[in-house]
Design an enzyme around this catalytic site. Structure first.
Site, PDB file in Angstrom:
ATOM      1  N   ASP A   1      28.722  62.902   5.073  1.00 22.46           N
ATOM      2  CA  ASP A   1      28.611  61.611   5.739  1.00 22.46           C
ATOM      3  C   ASP A   1      28.483  61.871   7.241  1.00 22.46           C
ATOM      4  O   ASP A   1      28.666  62.995   7.717  1.00 22.46           O
ATOM      5  CB  ASP A   1      29.794  60.690   5.410  1.00 22.46           C
ATOM      6  CG  ASP A   1      29.419  59.219   5.618  1.00 22.46           C
ATOM      7  OD1 ASP A   1      28.377  58.939   6.249  1.00 22.46           O
ATOM      8  OD2 ASP A   1      30.169  58.337   5.157  1.00 22.46           O
TER       9      ASP A   1
HETATM   10  C1  BGC Z   1      28.335  55.622   6.380  1.00 22.17           C
HETATM   11  C2  BGC Z   1      27.422  55.982   5.236  1.00 22.17           C
HETATM   12  C3  BGC Z   1      25.989  55.856   5.659  1.00 22.17           C
HETATM   13  C4  BGC Z   1      25.745  56.689   6.889  1.00 22.17           C
HETATM   14  C5  BGC Z   1      24.303  56.660   7.362  1.00 22.17           C
HETATM   15  C6  BGC Z   1      27.955  56.319   7.656  1.00 22.17           C
HETATM   16  O1  BGC Z   1      28.663  55.832   8.746  1.00 22.17           O
HETATM   17  O2  BGC Z   1      29.671  55.906   6.016  1.00 22.17           O
HETATM   18  O3  BGC Z   1      27.690  55.183   4.131  1.00 22.17           O
HETATM   19  O4  BGC Z   1      25.140  56.226   4.610  1.00 22.17           O
HETATM   20  O5  BGC Z   1      26.578  56.221   7.930  1.00 22.17           O
HETATM   21  O6  BGC Z   1      23.932  55.417   7.812  1.00 22.17           O
END
Ligand code: BGC
Length: 671
Positions: free
Chosen positions: A174
């Site tokens: 993540d």
């Molecule tokens: C989130 C994810 C997301 C990623 C990219 C993160 O802050 O937890 O769910 O896919 O950002 O946007």
């Protein structure tokens, strides 16, 4: 190119939590495919979806992104959404592996402490279902799980995911989560964080840049082998190859022409919206008659076109959204007078708008109150400690309800709210969530009976915040609640939720009868459960028949009941249908006291009905020798062993002496 295409790309679908309330994974598969097609046409080849985290705490804002509290339903939705996206030619990414939804106190990014048994039985099944459905990628989460940050957990990312489940795809971290191994306190610097991430099994570092900055150095110093690096690179390239990106790296821009907001996609979004709203209460107020003389529409969300888009709305455009007010006006046309007053803002203490709102309510023959949370109240980094309506909305609702008009409260929110006061006072409540572009049309169709409400909750609605986390699959405890003082209960509120899992009303009623369950089966056999459901009301309706199973005596305490099947049936007044469910051995199985997965001979109970309080009960017994499956889940040795040199790098030289690296230590699982 990747994006969070969560519930539609250009055409906006209901938020995932709402869509799950349709109890229709096939529809979710179609909506994921439709969203994937639009995204593909725009040049995207990867979506960071589906989010398959089980969530049982409505304080956590990301509850809106998943399919609710139940692993069986969650697994069905995970698999469906993976299939849908990938059929459109874009790679799915099941996230956030794992335990993120178990954040302590519902506080975003917080620690999760979840025992292995509960991980295996509750939090992991949707991930496994996503893997089995062929998910090309998986995202490791932000949280630490049982004191090990999941983005550095070799146990989760290699032992469970790859060795046990056979996942062949790519793992992405993540946003920044490999770098955050430092803040978690398990890596002393970015170099070590990078080493732990790649060693654990994260192939791509999203935005922490520690792989970019340190992999060369790690190779040069010998801490990372080229074999390990090649393996990660191969997985990244394999996904690209399977998407055709190595042959055709550029998107065909002409694909975008005519691909967005196609009539059939909009029609699907409308069908999904109609099936996702949940009728929570109806004291003979709904459906409204279209002959109504005057309708007052009140509330800060009534004319909002942006909020129905919900969080993570990709390229959803508010100008294409039908607000509730617009939907109601279109429904009633010139015949009826629709008036509108906001009454108050979503937040703040001003009641200045109340009197104008009360005025139009007095003059109307019926009232629609549209209140709840703005779309930025849920989603990432939007945990709340209060589950009531923000601002002065409650006072507004109470003031309008005092007029005694036929009134429906239409809720817009991304989490279960605690609305016991509303349940006591409002004659009708429709939980509309964020239904996407067709929000207002769907609400109008449902309120005026042009469509039958059919949504069923996928999370319990608590009576108050003190009850959370709350979920239906509770164990009995040694002292189940009775009138007696020393039993498992609160002294100031019941144990039961305000609205249980599976709950939702229709404009008609259904009755269940004729439950057929075999008295005995042999171990290994499937169990057929049959039941007749009848529409005993005066209108058409769609019922969701739910099958729950309990195992009252086992080697470990089991939840009193667990969902193990569901079927939807559309029935005309007076029509009945016999439904048939087939329980497989694995649906009767659990993680036994010795950490093996299987089931034990003895009596099982079944219940079938409209929600998790279903009362039509049967039982069958499984005969035979103890019949555990061979699968042995006992974790061996040090589940979280770090590469020895990685660990020592994380510590200051002074501390290094004290480190004991448990290498290969084995031992039985302790109870
Ligand atoms: C989130 C994810 C997301 C990623 C990219 C993160 O802050 O937890 O769910 O896919 O950002 O946007």
């Amino acid at each position: 190119f990747a994006l969070d295409v969560i519930h539609g790309y250009r055409t906006s679908f209901p938020v995932p939590l709402a869509e799950a309330c349709a109890w229709d994974p096939v529809m979710a598969e179609l909506s994921a495919e439709a969203a994937g097609r639009e995204a593909y046409a725009a040049g995207l080849r990867w979506t960071f979806a589906p989010m398959v985290d089980i969530a049982r705490d409505p304080r956590w804002g990301r509850i809106v992104e998943g399919a609710g509290e139940d692993p069986y339903l969650g697994a069905a939705y995970a698999a469906a959404r993976v299939r849908g996206f990938q059929r459109a030619g874009i790679a799915a990414c099941i996230k956030h592996y794992a335990g993120y939804g178990g954040a302590e106190a519902g506080r975003e990014y917080n620690t999760a402490d979840i025992p292995l048994r509960r991980m295996l039985e509750v939090y992991l099944p949707p991930f496994r279902a996503g893997v089995e459905a062929g998910a090309a990628t998986l995202m490791s989460g932000f949280n630490s799980l049982n004191s090990v940050p999941v983005s550095g957990s070799r146990f989760l990312l290699t032992d469970v995911l790859r060795t046990w489940w056979g996942f062949k795809g790519m793992v992405v971290s993540d946003w920044g989560s490999i770098g955050e191994l430092q803040a978690h306190g398990v890596a002393g610097d970015g170099v070590n964080a990078a080493l732990q991430g790649i060693w654990a099994g994260v192939d791509m570092d999203m935005h922490a840049f520690v792989y970019r900055d340190h992999i060369k150095g790690l190779l040069d110093s010998g801490l990372l082998s080229t074999k390990q690096l090649d393996q990660a690179v191969r997985r990244v390239l394999s996904v690209k190859a399977s998407l055709g990106l190595l042959d055709r790296p550029y998107a065909d821009e002409t694909l975008e022409i005519g691909a967005m907001l196609r009539p059939e996609t909009i029609a699907l979004a409308k069908r999904s919206a109609l099936a996702s709203a949940v009728l929570l209460k109806n004291d003979k107020v709904l459906p409204f008659s279209k002959e109504i003389a005057g309708l007052a529409v009140i509330g800060p969300l009534a004319d909002s076109q942006v909020d129905p888009l919900g969080p993570w709305s990709a390229q959803g455009d508010k100008n294409e959204v039908v607000s509730v007010l617009q939907g109601l006006k279109a429904k009633l046309g010139a015949k009826s007078k629709v008036t509108f007053e906001k009454g108050c803002d979503l937040e703040g203490a001003s009641t200045a708008g109340f009197s104008a709102a009360l005025d139009i309510a007095r003059r109307a023959s019926a009232v629609v109150l549209v209140v709840g949370e703005g779309r930025d109240y849920s989603g990432e980094a939007h945990s709340r400690t209060d589950l009531d309506l923000p601002g002065v909305q409650r006072q507004l609702v109470e003031a309008v309800l005092k007029l005694g008009k036929p009134t429906v409260v239409v809720l817009m929110n991304g989490r279960p709210l605690a609305l016991e006061w509303m349940d006591k006072k409002a004659p009708a409540i429709l939980e509309a969530w964020y239904l996407g572009g067709r929000h207002g049309e769907a609400v109008a169709d449902l309120l005026f009976g042009d469509a039958e409400p059919q949504g069923r909750l996928v999370t319990c609605f608590p009576r108050n915040v003190g009850q959370v986390p709350i979920y239906y699959a509770q164990q009995n405890t040694g002292r189940p609640a009775t009138e007696q003082r020393y039993t498992s209960k609160y002294i100031d509120a019941p144990n039961t939720p305000l609205y249980p899992f599976g709950y939702g009303l229709s404009y008609t009623r259904f009755e269940y009868s004729g439950l057929k369950v075999p008295a005995h089966v042999q171990a290994g056999e499937k169990v057929r459960v049959q039941v007749t459901v009848k529409n005993v009301g005066a209108r058409n309706g769609v019922e969701t028949a739910q099958l729950y199973v309990g195992d009252p005596v086992a080697s470990v305490s089991r939840p009193m009941r667990e969902l193990k099947g569901f079927q939807k049936a559309e029935l005309k007044p007076g029509e009945s249908r016999e439904l048939s469910f087939l329980l497989t051995p694995s649906e009767l199985s659990f993680i036994g006291r010795d950490y093996r997965f299987g089931y034990e001979p003895g009596t099982f109970k079944v219940w079938v009905g409209s929600d998790s309080n279903a009362t039509l009960e049967g039982a069958f017994s499984v005969e035979g020798e103890q019949d555990f499956y061979a699968l042995d889940l006992a974790p061996k040795g040090d589940m979280e062993a770090l590469p020895p040199r990685a660990r020592s790098r994380a510590e200051s030289p002074k501390k290094r002496k004290a480190i004991v690296v448990k290498d290969g230590a084995t031992g039985p699982v302790s109870e």
